[in-house]
Design a protein around this motif. Structure first.
Motif, PDB file in Angstrom:
ATOM      1  N   GLY A  95      -1.118  44.406  31.101  1.00 35.38           N
ATOM      2  CA  GLY A  95      -0.578  45.344  30.453  1.00 35.38           C
ATOM      3  C   GLY A  95       0.077  44.406  28.903  1.00 35.38           C
ATOM      4  O   GLY A  95       0.836  44.119  27.977  1.00 35.38           O
ATOM      5  N   THR A  96      -1.006  43.761  28.535  1.00 34.50           N
ATOM      6  CA  THR A  96      -1.072  42.183  27.500  1.00 34.50           C
ATOM      7  C   THR A  96      -2.044  43.735  26.012  1.00 34.50           C
ATOM      8  O   THR A  96      -2.157  42.972  24.966  1.00 34.50           O
ATOM      9  CB  THR A  96      -1.255  41.212  27.626  1.00 34.50           C
ATOM     10  OG1 THR A  96      -2.388  40.684  28.008  1.00 34.50           O
ATOM     11  CG2 THR A  96       0.059  40.888  28.185  1.00 34.50           C
ATOM     12  N   GLY A 228       9.400  35.008  33.084  1.00 34.77           N
ATOM     13  CA  GLY A 228       9.898  33.778  33.108  1.00 34.77           C
ATOM     14  C   GLY A 228       8.595  34.011  31.854  1.00 34.77           C
ATOM     15  O   GLY A 228       8.426  33.485  31.176  1.00 34.77           O
ATOM     16  N   LEU A 229       7.051  34.184  32.472  1.00 35.18           N
ATOM     17  CA  LEU A 229       5.618  33.883  32.143  1.00 35.18           C
ATOM     18  C   LEU A 229       5.085  35.146  30.847  1.00 35.18           C
ATOM     19  O   LEU A 229       5.348  34.898  29.563  1.00 35.18           O
ATOM     20  CB  LEU A 229       4.209  34.349  33.497  1.00 35.18           C
ATOM     21  CG  LEU A 229       4.414  33.018  33.598  1.00 35.18           C
ATOM     22  CD1 LEU A 229       3.375  33.818  34.785  1.00 35.18           C
ATOM     23  CD2 LEU A 229       3.681  31.606  33.584  1.00 35.18           C
ATOM     24  N   ARG A 230       6.222  36.222  31.255  1.00 32.87           N
ATOM     25  CA  ARG A 230       6.494  37.113  30.072  1.00 32.87           C
ATOM     26  C   ARG A 230       7.194  36.928  28.964  1.00 32.87           C
ATOM     27  O   ARG A 230       6.837  37.090  27.962  1.00 32.87           O
ATOM     28  CB  ARG A 230       6.851  38.872  31.395  1.00 32.87           C
ATOM     29  CG  ARG A 230       6.442  39.958  29.946  1.00 32.87           C
ATOM     30  CD  ARG A 230       5.381  40.179  29.192  1.00 32.87           C
ATOM     31  NE  ARG A 230       4.252  40.009  29.851  1.00 32.87           N
ATOM     32  CZ  ARG A 230       3.812  41.383  31.031  1.00 32.87           C
ATOM     33  NH1 ARG A 230       4.109  42.348  30.871  1.00 32.87           N
ATOM     34  NH2 ARG A 230       3.082  41.303  31.286  1.00 32.87           N
ATOM     35  N   ASP A 233       4.647  34.316  26.715  1.00 31.30           N
ATOM     36  CA  ASP A 233       4.531  35.654  26.082  1.00 31.30           C
ATOM     37  C   ASP A 233       4.103  36.017  25.087  1.00 31.30           C
ATOM     38  O   ASP A 233       4.096  36.004  23.773  1.00 31.30           O
ATOM     39  CB  ASP A 233       3.710  36.466  27.094  1.00 31.30           C
ATOM     40  CG  ASP A 233       2.862  36.006  28.574  1.00 31.30           C
ATOM     41  OD1 ASP A 233       2.401  34.770  27.802  1.00 31.30           O
ATOM     42  OD2 ASP A 233       2.372  36.443  28.950  1.00 31.30           O
ATOM     43  N   TRP A 234       6.356  36.596  24.762  1.00 34.13           N
ATOM     44  CA  TRP A 234       6.781  37.395  24.060  1.00 34.13           C
ATOM     45  C   TRP A 234       6.672  36.575  23.224  1.00 34.13           C
ATOM     46  O   TRP A 234       6.476  36.982  21.490  1.00 34.13           O
ATOM     47  CB  TRP A 234       7.544  37.952  24.407  1.00 34.13           C
ATOM     48  CG  TRP A 234       8.170  39.292  25.514  1.00 34.13           C
ATOM     49  CD1 TRP A 234       6.790  39.855  25.900  1.00 34.13           C
ATOM     50  CD2 TRP A 234       8.807  39.560  25.906  1.00 34.13           C
ATOM     51  NE1 TRP A 234       7.079  40.646  26.463  1.00 34.13           N
ATOM     52  CE2 TRP A 234       8.166  41.040  26.890  1.00 34.13           C
ATOM     53  CE3 TRP A 234      10.386  39.284  25.866  1.00 34.13           C
ATOM     54  CZ2 TRP A 234       9.039  41.747  27.465  1.00 34.13           C
ATOM     55  CZ3 TRP A 234      11.121  40.307  27.123  1.00 34.13           C
ATOM     56  CH2 TRP A 234      10.378  41.519  27.387  1.00 34.13           C
ATOM     57  N   ALA A 235       7.284  35.124  23.013  1.00 29.39           N
ATOM     58  CA  ALA A 235       7.325  33.833  21.631  1.00 29.39           C
ATOM     59  C   ALA A 235       5.943  33.828  21.588  1.00 29.39           C
ATOM     60  O   ALA A 235       5.775  33.891  20.579  1.00 29.39           O
ATOM     61  CB  ALA A 235       8.353  33.025  22.827  1.00 29.39           C
ATOM     62  N   ALA A 236       5.204  33.272  22.007  1.00 27.76           N
ATOM     63  CA  ALA A 236       4.077  33.247  21.523  1.00 27.76           C
ATOM     64  C   ALA A 236       3.366  34.278  20.892  1.00 27.76           C
ATOM     65  O   ALA A 236       2.803  34.198  19.423  1.00 27.76           O
ATOM     66  CB  ALA A 236       2.857  32.967  22.596  1.00 27.76           C
ATOM     67  N   PRO A 363       5.932  27.296  23.228  1.00 27.62           N
ATOM     68  CA  PRO A 363       7.004  28.459  23.990  1.00 27.62           C
ATOM     69  C   PRO A 363       6.856  28.277  26.216  1.00 27.62           C
ATOM     70  O   PRO A 363       7.986  27.886  26.657  1.00 27.62           O
ATOM     71  CB  PRO A 363       7.010  29.683  23.695  1.00 27.62           C
ATOM     72  CG  PRO A 363       5.780  30.128  23.594  1.00 27.62           C
ATOM     73  CD  PRO A 363       5.094  28.409  22.742  1.00 27.62           C
ATOM     74  N   TYR A 364       5.575  27.728  26.429  1.00 32.42           N
ATOM     75  CA  TYR A 364       5.185  28.111  28.215  1.00 32.42           C
ATOM     76  C   TYR A 364       5.920  26.394  28.521  1.00 32.42           C
ATOM     77  O   TYR A 364       6.751  26.185  29.337  1.00 32.42           O
ATOM     78  CB  TYR A 364       3.821  28.520  27.950  1.00 32.42           C
ATOM     79  CG  TYR A 364       3.463  29.282  27.592  1.00 32.42           C
ATOM     80  CD1 TYR A 364       3.713  30.013  28.547  1.00 32.42           C
ATOM     81  CD2 TYR A 364       2.606  29.558  26.565  1.00 32.42           C
ATOM     82  CE1 TYR A 364       2.880  31.580  28.414  1.00 32.42           C
ATOM     83  CE2 TYR A 364       1.444  30.560  26.693  1.00 32.42           C
ATOM     84  CZ  TYR A 364       2.018  31.795  26.541  1.00 32.42           C
ATOM     85  OH  TYR A 364       1.879  33.166  26.714  1.00 32.42           O
TER      86      TYR A 364
END
Length: 451
Positions: A95-96, A228-230, A233-236, A363-364
């Protein structure tokens, strides 16, 4: 005929659909976030990406994840210089795969990670968060997360190495930067809307834009996400695309925690709710007793996670300066001076807003540390100190420099247990050596003071 496993078949379909939609794209950047929060990876021809999606191994050096802030390697235990610098498997994150629109040539990008592989890298930031989330899932806890990121826009050119206010195309006055004014959003609407639209193209649910207190400072909010991982991911990804879009518009965008001493710093605010498998908000149960326990746990671990929340020398300058940047670990209802704010909400949306991290933190790791604090509090079942609403002097001291912070983090049992002994050892040594490397330069101020 060979039948691919479902996950590989889905990835292959994703790559082929991307190629059909963007036939001009010939290369894709495969990206992963290292300990300081920078992306590393490889640029792959898109036909080779199909082979990886179909199951061909994707390998990068294991030690890429522990690069210093300037990209160099430090001797940490046996890593880097005594381990032969081995390769480690990475996987494509479904999805990325998205187009990049801020480069001159057509390009794609896709996130990769070692989490979910046969031998994940213990100190890779995404893997650290994945382990925390898996542990919570086993306990029947599902976090819902939303990040908010503050950043500054600067003029493209530096003056004597220092950042300058961005040029407002509608004004001849470089100091005309109305704080918190909706007009500033209009003045910089071209670049700001491009940033949001580009983030949306990357699959990031970026939405609300705010003009913040600092000159050229803005905030972007993301939607609440039950993965939470996604959410991390968005922040990064947002940080990467925002810097790219700013360059396209002749500006700089920076998530540096404290670029101006005389202006507010930039923070990473993280909203976290906890739900059970039936969708009930766990924090709201029993007259909000779990909420208070979660707050107490966050406050207990906060002084021992400062190298994560303040990830570099500059980030410590933000605390206690100007407004809405706490100098002690504290909490409060609808109080932006608190490290942990409880926004006004109904029971279904009750959450904490963790406001301590600098915008340039990883962010992670920030989310992993927050969740560990909440988990620790739920297990300990202790009541927190008084909120700021009841006592403006309430609070717990936390370290204000990197070396003291590393010492506090390295030896704390709950932090080592929650984030992993190996990660804590590697991370603390990475930050210690980064700090020492930063100090290996004689500044002009030292000559003014001591020559």
């Amino acid at each position: 005929m060979t039948t691919l496993p479902t996950a590989a078949a889905d990835l292959l379909s994703e790559v082929r659909a991307f190629r059909t939609r963007y036939p001009e794209v010939r290369h894709v950047d495969l990206l992963s976030l290292d300990i300081p929060g920078h992306f590393y990876g490889k640029r792959y021809p898109i036909d080779m990406l199909e082979k990886v999606a179909a199951g061909s191994p994707l390998k990068l050096p294991q030690n890429c994840a522990l690069l210093g802030v300037q990209g160099g390697l430090f001797p940490i235990s046996d890593y880097c210089f005594n381990d032969g610098d081995p390769d480690a498997l990475r996987r494509l994150i479904p999805g990325t795969l998205k187009p990049v629109n801020w480069e001159r040539q057509p390009l794609g990008q896709m996130l990769i990670s070692s989490d979910g592989t046969a031998a994940p890298i213990e100190f890779e930031p995404r893997e650290v968060l994945a382990r925390v989330l898996q542990r919570l899932e086993r306990r029947g806890i599902r976090p819902v997360v939303a990040f908010e990121l503050e950043f500054y826009l600067f003029a493209r050119a530096l003056k004597e190495g220092l950042p300058q206010f961005p040029h407002d195309p509608s004004s001849d006055d470089p100091d005309d930067q109305p704080n918190l004014h909706i007009e500033r959003l209009s003045r910089f609407s071209d670049v700001l809307h491009d940033m949001v639209e580009t983030a949306n193209t990357q699959g990031v649910d970026a939405n609300v834009i705010t003009a913040e207190l600092g000159p050229g400072q803005f905030e972007i909010n993301f939607g609440h996400c039950d993965d939470g991982l996604r959410a991390a991911d968005w922040a990064a990804l947002f940080c990467r695309s925002t810097r790219g879009v700013a360059r396209k518009h002749g500006l700089r965008a920076s998530f540096m925690s404290k670029p101006y001493l005389q202006a507010p710093g930039s923070g990473m605010h993280v909203h976290v709710s906890l739900y059970d498998q039936a969708g009930n908000n766990l924090l709201a149960a029993d007259q909000q007793r779990p909420l208070r326990h979660a707050v107490a746990g966050c406050l207990a671990l906060l002084p021992h996670c400062m190298p994560i929340f303040a990830a570099n020398h500059n980030a410590f300058r933000r605390y206690g300066a100007m407004v809405n940047a706490a100098s002690r670990a504290s909490w409060g209802f609808e109080d932006r001076d608190a490290c942990i704010r409880i926004p006004d909400s109904d029971a279904g949306n009750l959450r904490i807003e963790h406001r301590l991290a600098g915008a340039d933190a990883n962010p992670y790791l920030v989310l992993a540390a927050i969740l560990c604090g909440m988990e620790h509090g739920l297990q300990a079942g202790q009541e927190p100190i008084a909120p700021l609403n009841e006592d403006r002097a309430s609070g717990v001291d936390f370290p204000k420099d990197m070396l003291a912070a590393v010492t506090a983090m390295r030896a704390h049992p709950a932090v080592n247990e929650g984030l992993g002994d190996e990660f804590v050892m590697v991370y603390c040594e990475n930050k210690r050596q980064d700090h020492l490397a930063f100090m290996q330069e004689v500044s002009a101020r030292e000559y003014r003071w001591f020559l």
